[in-house]
Design a protein around this motif. Structure first.
Motif, PDB file in Angstrom:
ATOM      1  N   GLU A  71       0.824  -1.209   0.000  1.00 10.31           N
ATOM      2  CA  GLU A  71       0.000   0.000   0.000  1.00 10.31           C
ATOM      3  C   GLU A  71       0.855   1.254   0.000  1.00 10.31           C
ATOM      4  OE1 GLU A  71      -2.337  -0.530   3.536  1.00 10.31           O
ATOM      5  OE2 GLU A  71      -3.751  -1.873   2.534  1.00 10.31           O
ATOM      6  N   GLY A  72       2.174   1.062  -0.041  1.00 12.64           N
ATOM      7  CA  GLY A  72       3.079   2.206  -0.123  1.00 12.64           C
ATOM      8  C   GLY A  72       3.314   2.932   1.189  1.00 12.64           C
ATOM      9  N   ARG A  73       2.897   2.330   2.292  1.00 16.89           N
ATOM     10  CA  ARG A  73       3.079   3.035   3.572  1.00 16.89           C
ATOM     11  C   ARG A  73       4.445   2.775   4.173  1.00 16.89           C
ATOM     12  NH1 ARG A  73      -2.374   2.959   6.872  1.00 16.89           N
ATOM     13  NH2 ARG A  73      -3.740   1.807   5.489  1.00 16.89           N
ATOM     14  N   ARG A  74       5.003   3.805   4.785  1.00 15.35           N
ATOM     15  CA  ARG A  74       6.270   3.657   5.500  1.00 15.35           C
ATOM     16  C   ARG A  74       5.977   3.109   6.902  1.00 15.35           C
ATOM     17  NH1 ARG A  74      11.592   5.829   5.696  1.00 15.35           N
ATOM     18  NH2 ARG A  74      12.178   6.570   7.769  1.00 15.35           N
ATOM     19  N   ILE A  75       6.732   2.084   7.283  1.00 15.71           N
ATOM     20  CA  ILE A  75       6.406   1.327   8.494  1.00 15.71           C
ATOM     21  C   ILE A  75       7.567   1.315   9.484  1.00 15.71           C
ATOM     22  CG2 ILE A  75       5.744  -0.986   9.360  1.00 15.71           C
ATOM     23  CD1 ILE A  75       3.653   0.292   7.616  1.00 15.71           C
ATOM     24  N   GLY A  76       7.230   1.412  10.754  1.00 15.43           N
ATOM     25  CA  GLY A  76       8.231   1.249  11.808  1.00 15.43           C
ATOM     26  C   GLY A  76       7.925   0.008  12.635  1.00 15.43           C
ATOM     27  N   VAL A  77       8.965  -0.598  13.187  1.00 16.63           N
ATOM     28  CA  VAL A  77       8.784  -1.736  14.089  1.00 16.63           C
ATOM     29  C   VAL A  77       9.685  -1.545  15.303  1.00 16.63           C
ATOM     30  CG1 VAL A  77       9.066  -4.233  14.406  1.00 16.63           C
ATOM     31  CG2 VAL A  77       8.330  -3.348  12.181  1.00 16.63           C
ATOM     32  N   VAL A  78       9.103  -1.643  16.490  1.00 17.02           N
ATOM     33  CA  VAL A  78       9.924  -1.713  17.699  1.00 17.02           C
ATOM     34  C   VAL A  78       9.683  -3.089  18.290  1.00 17.02           C
ATOM     35  CG1 VAL A  78      10.397  -0.734  19.981  1.00 17.02           C
ATOM     36  CG2 VAL A  78       9.682   0.768  18.113  1.00 17.02           C
ATOM     37  N   ALA A  79      10.743  -3.890  18.386  1.00 16.83           N
ATOM     38  CA  ALA A  79      10.610  -5.255  18.886  1.00 16.83           C
ATOM     39  C   ALA A  79      11.313  -5.350  20.248  1.00 16.83           C
ATOM     40  CB  ALA A  79      11.221  -6.249  17.904  1.00 16.83           C
ATOM     41  N   VAL A  80      10.532  -5.586  21.277  1.00 17.28           N
ATOM     42  CA  VAL A  80      11.062  -5.584  22.644  1.00 17.28           C
ATOM     43  C   VAL A  80      11.297  -7.013  23.127  1.00 17.28           C
ATOM     44  CG1 VAL A  80      10.581  -4.929  25.037  1.00 17.28           C
ATOM     45  CG2 VAL A  80       9.851  -3.437  23.159  1.00 17.28           C
ATOM     46  N   ASP A  81      12.469  -7.253  23.683  1.00 20.79           N
ATOM     47  CA  ASP A  81      12.784  -8.543  24.289  1.00 20.79           C
ATOM     48  C   ASP A  81      13.393  -8.319  25.670  1.00 20.79           C
ATOM     49  OD1 ASP A  81      12.137 -10.771  22.534  1.00 20.79           O
ATOM     50  OD2 ASP A  81      13.516  -9.841  21.122  1.00 20.79           O
ATOM     51  N   PRO A  82      13.273  -9.307  26.539  1.00 23.18           N
ATOM     52  CA  PRO A  82      13.797  -9.113  27.898  1.00 23.18           C
ATOM     53  C   PRO A  82      15.325  -9.100  27.961  1.00 23.18           C
ATOM     54  CG  PRO A  82      12.911 -11.328  27.632  1.00 23.18           C
ATOM     55  CD  PRO A  82      12.576 -10.580  26.387  1.00 23.18           C
ATOM     56  N   SER A  83      15.854  -8.300  28.885  1.00 22.41           N
ATOM     57  CA  SER A  83      17.285  -8.345  29.189  1.00 22.41           C
ATOM     58  C   SER A  83      17.517  -9.441  30.213  1.00 22.41           C
ATOM     59  CB  SER A  83      17.738  -7.024  29.811  1.00 22.41           C
ATOM     60  OG  SER A  83      17.591  -5.975  28.908  1.00 22.41           O
ATOM     61  N   SER A  84      18.723  -9.970  30.206  1.00 27.58           N
ATOM     62  CA  SER A  84      19.097 -10.915  31.248  1.00 27.58           C
ATOM     63  C   SER A  84      19.312 -10.144  32.546  1.00 27.58           C
ATOM     64  CB  SER A  84      20.382 -11.638  30.832  1.00 27.58           C
ATOM     65  OG  SER A  84      21.190 -11.870  31.957  1.00 27.58           O
TER      66      SER A  84
END
Ligand SMILES: Nc1nc2c(ncn2[C@@H]2O[C@H](COP(=O)(O)OP(=O)(O)O)[C@@H](O)[C@H]2O)c(=O)[nH]1
Ligand SMILES: [Mg+2]
Lengths: 142, 305
Positions: B76-89
């Motif tokens: 659809e031509g949209r600019r996309i962001g992703v924030v992927a959160v994972d746990p710290s040790s």
């Protein structure tokens, strides 16, 4: 509130080239995590450009490359060039794999900050990453 | 504003990947330029971006589905962001961030901005940092930001409160502990996605979720993220849901709630070093701990007046 230790820095571990053996890469990634790094792992068979783009987006302080395929000279050079093209030549690159001793001086001349072979003790790998990250952080303009 | 922050913000505006990456690190680490950058992010474009939460148990296919949604939105031509959160040790402070592995298909697309983030041992939660990262992406022109977070652990789950709407991703065969956490998660989300629809066992899970959804007014979708089946329907459904939530002002209310969480996170984050110093200044500690804490706070307040 916790008093969890703060990370040493962010590093990316990538595997360029065609070989699908990522035991070495995963071993180093885990050792770095256990030493207190935030490690972004990109998985196997990545192009040099993909690795450079991910390193830039993740704003890492160092890139570690793992190779078994023997095409190390070309692949390491390709990643260094891709980083230059992405205006990210300041990010230090460290490489490891089955690399003949005689190739190491050439790889360093090419711009690799450190080269590890299967015999390198893990403590040496960790301290090389620590030093690379610290230096990169100091040299940053913003 | 400092010239460093100015240049960086101009770079973010121009979608320069390096500037975006640096700006996120600076706001995440709370460095010297953070305040000026955060101030500039109070911009209408940051309000326009839609933030979609993707949560669920590990292995359900959140990253793969995020990848599939990116692929859909890109058509659809949209600019996309992703924030992927994972746990710290908690032991080392380090983290292994592997969500990106599933999203490498978009590594060379400069209109897909992906950032991995570890929960770290923050005094506040992760919402301060994740919220700021979302706004940096929006400032660079991302219309939609996907927030992936694993649905276990308080710190990880708190991220869901930053989203305008959230999808819970489930898959067959994930075990009994997932069964136990499902009910709590369903309360937090707007839509339920049964992923791995290509596996026969998904049908029973889908039927179960349809019954739950009917009772709790949640939308249900079935996807097979690895081949893209059902992803267009999911994206359309999420879009409709966002419209409904917007019309009823629910998104505005959620954003207000998210603000208060972010402010609280920052307050704790900023206060922690001062409190630590105040406790240290009490000298060798003996006596009742809560009373000592009160004393440290009282002295801290006194020095500020
Ligand atoms: N069969 C099948 N496998 C899938 C599907 N989606 C994801 N997977 C696989 O499930 C595993 C976990 O996926 P991932 O996206 O990393 O899950 P996450 O931990 O929730 O982010 C991977 O091996 C994926 O390839 C699907 O739709 N069908
Ligand atoms: Mg994931």
């Amino acid at each position: 509130m916790t008093s969890q230790p703060q990370p040493h820095g962010r590093v990316l571990i990538g595997k360029p080239g065609l070989d699908g053996h990522d035991r070495g890469a995963k071993f180093v990634a885990r050792a770095l995590r256990d030493d207190g790094f935030e490690v972004i792992y990109t998985g196997i068979r990545r192009s040099a450009e993909e690795i450079a783009a991910a390193a830039v987006q993740e704003d890492v302080d160092a890139v570690g490359l793992s190779l078994l395929s023997g095409a190390h000279n070309e692949l390491f050079a390709a990643v260094l060039e891709a980083l230059r093209n992405a205006k990210a030549e300041d990010i230090p690159v460290l490489g490891g794999g089955i690399i003949p001793e005689e190739d190491i001086p050439d790889l360093k001349r090419l711009g690799l900050r450190a080269v590890f072979t299967p015999g390198t003790p893990v403590e040496e790998i960790l301290s090389a990453f620590r030093a690379a990250v610290e230096e990169h952080r100091k040299g940053r303009s913003v | 504003m400092s010239p460093g922050a100015d240049t960086l913000l101009a770079g973010v505006r121009e979608k320069d990947p390096r500037a975006i990456g640096r700006a996120i690190s600076i706001v995440e680490d709370g460095g010297p330029l953070a305040a000026s950058i955060l101030a500039a992010l109070e911009h209408p474009c940051c309000e326009a971006a839609l933030v979609i939460g993707v949560t669920g148990p590990g292995g359900a296919g959140k990253s793969t589905l995020t990848q599939a949604l990116i692929a859909h939105y890109r058509t659809e031509g949209r600019r996309i962001g992703v924030v992927a959160v994972d746990p710290s040790s908690t032991l080392s402070g380090g983290a292994l961030l592997g969500d990106r592995i599933r999203m490498m298909r978009h590594a060379l697309d400069e209109d897909v901005v992906i950032r991995s983030m570890a929960t770290r041992g923050r005094a506040g939660g992760i919402c301060a940092a994740a919220g700021a990262a979302v706004r940096v992406m929006a400032y660079s022109g991302c219309e939609i930001v996907l927030l992936e977070t694993v649905g276990v652990g308080q710190a990880e789950l708190a991220v869901v409160h930053l989203a305008d709407l959230t999808a819970l991703v489930l898959a067959p065969g994930l075990g009994d502990d997932v069964q136990a956490m499902k009910a709590g998660l369903i309360e937090l989300v707007d839509a339920i996605v049964v992923n791995k629809g290509d596996q026969p066992a998904a049908q029973a899970l889908l039927a179960e979720m349809q019954a739950v959804a009917a009772a709790t007014h949640r939308a249900v979708f079935c996807t097979s993220a690895s081949d893209g089946t059902g992803v267009a329907q999911l994206a359309a459904g999420l879009g409709e849901l966002a419209d409904t939530l917007r019309q009823s002002d629910r998104i505005a209310l959620r954003r207000q709630a998210a603000r208060s969480i972010e402010v609280m996170d920052w307050a704790l984050e900023l206060l922690r070093p001062e409190l630590k110093a105040a406790v240290a200044a009490l000298g060798p500690l003996s006596g009742e701990p809560q009373a000592l804490a009160r004393l440290a706070i009282a002295r801290l307040k006194a020095t500020e007046e």
